[in-house]
Design an enzyme around this catalytic site. Structure first.
Site, PDB file in Angstrom:
ATOM      1  N   LYS A 166       0.856  -1.195   0.000  1.00  0.00           N
ATOM      2  CA  LYS A 166       0.000   0.000   0.000  1.00  0.00           C
ATOM      3  C   LYS A 166       0.890   1.243   0.000  1.00  0.00           C
ATOM      4  O   LYS A 166       2.088   1.147   0.272  1.00  0.00           O
ATOM      5  CB  LYS A 166      -0.906  -0.003   1.232  1.00  0.00           C
ATOM      6  CG  LYS A 166      -1.688  -1.282   1.415  1.00  0.00           C
ATOM      7  CD  LYS A 166      -2.678  -1.560   0.294  1.00  0.00           C
ATOM      8  CE  LYS A 166      -3.185  -2.971   0.391  1.00  0.00           C
ATOM      9  NZ  LYS A 166      -4.515  -3.187  -0.083  1.00  0.00           N
TER      10      LYS A 166
HETATM   11  C1  LIG Z   1      -5.590  -3.864   0.582  1.00  0.00           C
HETATM   12  C2  LIG Z   1      -6.922  -3.325   0.411  1.00  0.00           C
HETATM   13  C3  LIG Z   1      -7.863  -3.398   1.430  1.00  0.00           C
HETATM   14  C4  LIG Z   1      -7.603  -4.086   2.738  1.00  0.00           C
HETATM   15  O1  LIG Z   1      -6.551  -3.546   3.464  1.00  0.00           O
HETATM   16  P1  LIG Z   1      -5.725  -4.488   4.500  1.00  0.00           P
HETATM   17  O2  LIG Z   1      -4.971  -3.518   5.336  1.00  0.00           O
HETATM   18  O3  LIG Z   1      -4.863  -5.375   3.674  1.00  0.00           O
HETATM   19  O4  LIG Z   1      -6.751  -5.238   5.274  1.00  0.00           O
HETATM   20  C5  LIG Z   1      -9.109  -2.847   1.203  1.00  0.00           C
HETATM   21  N1  LIG Z   1      -9.405  -2.259   0.026  1.00  0.00           N
HETATM   22  C6  LIG Z   1      -8.527  -2.167  -0.975  1.00  0.00           C
HETATM   23  C7  LIG Z   1      -8.911  -1.473  -2.228  1.00  0.00           C
HETATM   24  C8  LIG Z   1      -7.250  -2.698  -0.825  1.00  0.00           C
HETATM   25  O5  LIG Z   1      -6.375  -2.611  -1.831  1.00  0.00           O
END
Ligand SMILES: *Cc1c(COP(=O)(O)O)cnc(C)c1O
Length: 393
Positions: A166
């Protein structure tokens, strides 16, 4: 075949040095920030708030894009709500507004607008469709930073993720941003959450050290070749619990600051891959235009990965294969619309083929690495490979 491999995505975990300038978060004026254990938890919490605000007798429905992260489904199911899928626009990472209108019912409590890969969803367009319905608009900004609502206040809630891959990698965690006019009703739900503290002591620092080491080409290449680790696989994992997190402010500041400082090569990609346009490919410019009507002079949003739509699924698959053979981990993101992901079909009673745009998008999309360790020669190498595939001779 070579062992070392340029990872597909993911930035180094920042060093939380004390004394970083104390900047407030850009959304502080409009949104209250609640840190939780993951982006999925933050999203699920946003859905809980929208359910509480709408107070239905029936099973609440939550609308999400038919092409997306399976975590979206986990977040909805955890609240006992029904996930309702909506197709994307034509060759677009954004929701089809026409399909959205048709999917709304009296039981709809929220729409999840995902800023896929960093592209901004058309929040104004969605908001106009929702006008007067009481349905919440949740901006899932797990892949984009800063969220586009932070300046406009348009979304009722915003979701951030601090997981690997992320924009801000803190080895996990997430944030739910609640617009200030919605916080009063959220209090009881937030207070009921179990709490945990993140400490950036010796254990955390060792973990950070190892985590960052594994991002290197050699370690990533080795790990990616161990099949049972399932690197890069899209999987549905049900959400188990939601925990409220206390994250040291210095860690958040370090994350934001390293995001703004690190190298970003989208411009070099655009230049090096410009020739693809003549061979039936499209790229970030076309995808941006497909989201919102914008002029050619509008800047591209900052992207998490460099996306292309190949002219055919065969060419896409060949490109992924050849780039990986050359040590550049390109991939196709989720690979299929949500009903096509193992373990998910039964939740929708619909098939991938019911969402033609999402299906086409999943078959044509290829992502190239765009993180701080991409080098000019990687981009030139990728360009050479794509040229030999799309313009032989
Ligand atoms: C990764 C992601 C999530 C979830 O986040 P985590 O921290 O991995 O639980 C939710 N929405 C989108 C669009 C993502 O890319």
């Amino acid at each position: 075949m070579q062992i070392s491999m340029l990872r597909p995505v993911g930035s180094r975990v920042p060093n939380p040095v004390s004394g970083a300038p104390s900047e407030s978060l850009s959304w502080d004026e409009r949104y209250h920030t609640e840190f939780v254990d993951s982006g999925t938890s933050a999203l699920s919490l946003a859905i809980a708030l929208s359910i509480a605000a709408n107070d239905l007798g029936e099973t609440p429905e939550v609308i999400l894009p038919a092409y997306g992260c399976p975590d979206l489904v986990s977040a909805v199911l955890f609240q006992g709500a029904k996930p309702v899928l909506v197709d994307l626009g034509n060759s677009s990472p954004c929701l089809s507004l026409g399909a959205l209108k048709q999917a709304l019912t009296d039981n709809t409590v929220a729409v999840i607008a995902v800023d896929l890969l960093g592209f901004h969803e058309n929040l104004e367009g969605i908001k106009a469709v929702l006008d007067g319905t009481g349905v919440w608009l949740i901006e899932d900004s797990a892949q984009a930073f800063p969220p586009s609502s932070s300046g406009s206040g348009i979304a009722d809630c915003i979701v951030l993720s601090f997981g690997r891959g992320k924009p801000i990698n803190l080895m996990g965690g997430g944030a739910l941003l609640i617009r200030r006019d919605r916080t009063q009703s959220a209090k009881a739900i937030l207070q009921s959450l179990p709490k945990r503290r993140i400490s950036t002591g010796a254990t955390w620092r060792s973990k950070r050290f190892i985590f960052n080491l594994l991002l290197s080409r050699l370690f990533y290449g080795l790990l990616a070749r161990i099949p049972f680790l399932g690197f890069g696989k899209t999987e549905f994992v049900p959400l188990g619990s939601i925990t409220s997190l206390e994250i040291p402010p210095v860690l958040i500041r370090a994350g934001v600051s390293s995001y703004h400082k690190r190298a970003y090569f989208a411009g070099l990609y655009l230049e090096s891959l410009a020739f693809l346009e003549d061979h039936g490919w499209s790229g970030p410019r076309e995808l941006t235009k497909a989201c919102v009507e914008c002029s050619d002079s509008d800047p591209l949003p900052r992207l998490l990965r460099f996306p292309l739509l190949a002219p055919s699924v065969e060419i896409r698959d060949q490109a992924v294969f050849e780039l990986q053979q050359a040590g550049i981990c390109a991939n196709s993101l989720y690979g299929a619309p949500l009903p096509g992901i193992r373990g998910l079909q039964s939740f929708f009673g619909r098939y991938a083929s019911d969402f033609p745009n999402a299906r086409a998008f999943s078959r044509h999309l290829i992502l190239l690495p765009l993180h701080e360790d991409v080098r000019r020669h990687d981009i030139e190498h990728a360009a050479k490979i794509l040229k030999s595939i799309s313009a032989p001779n």
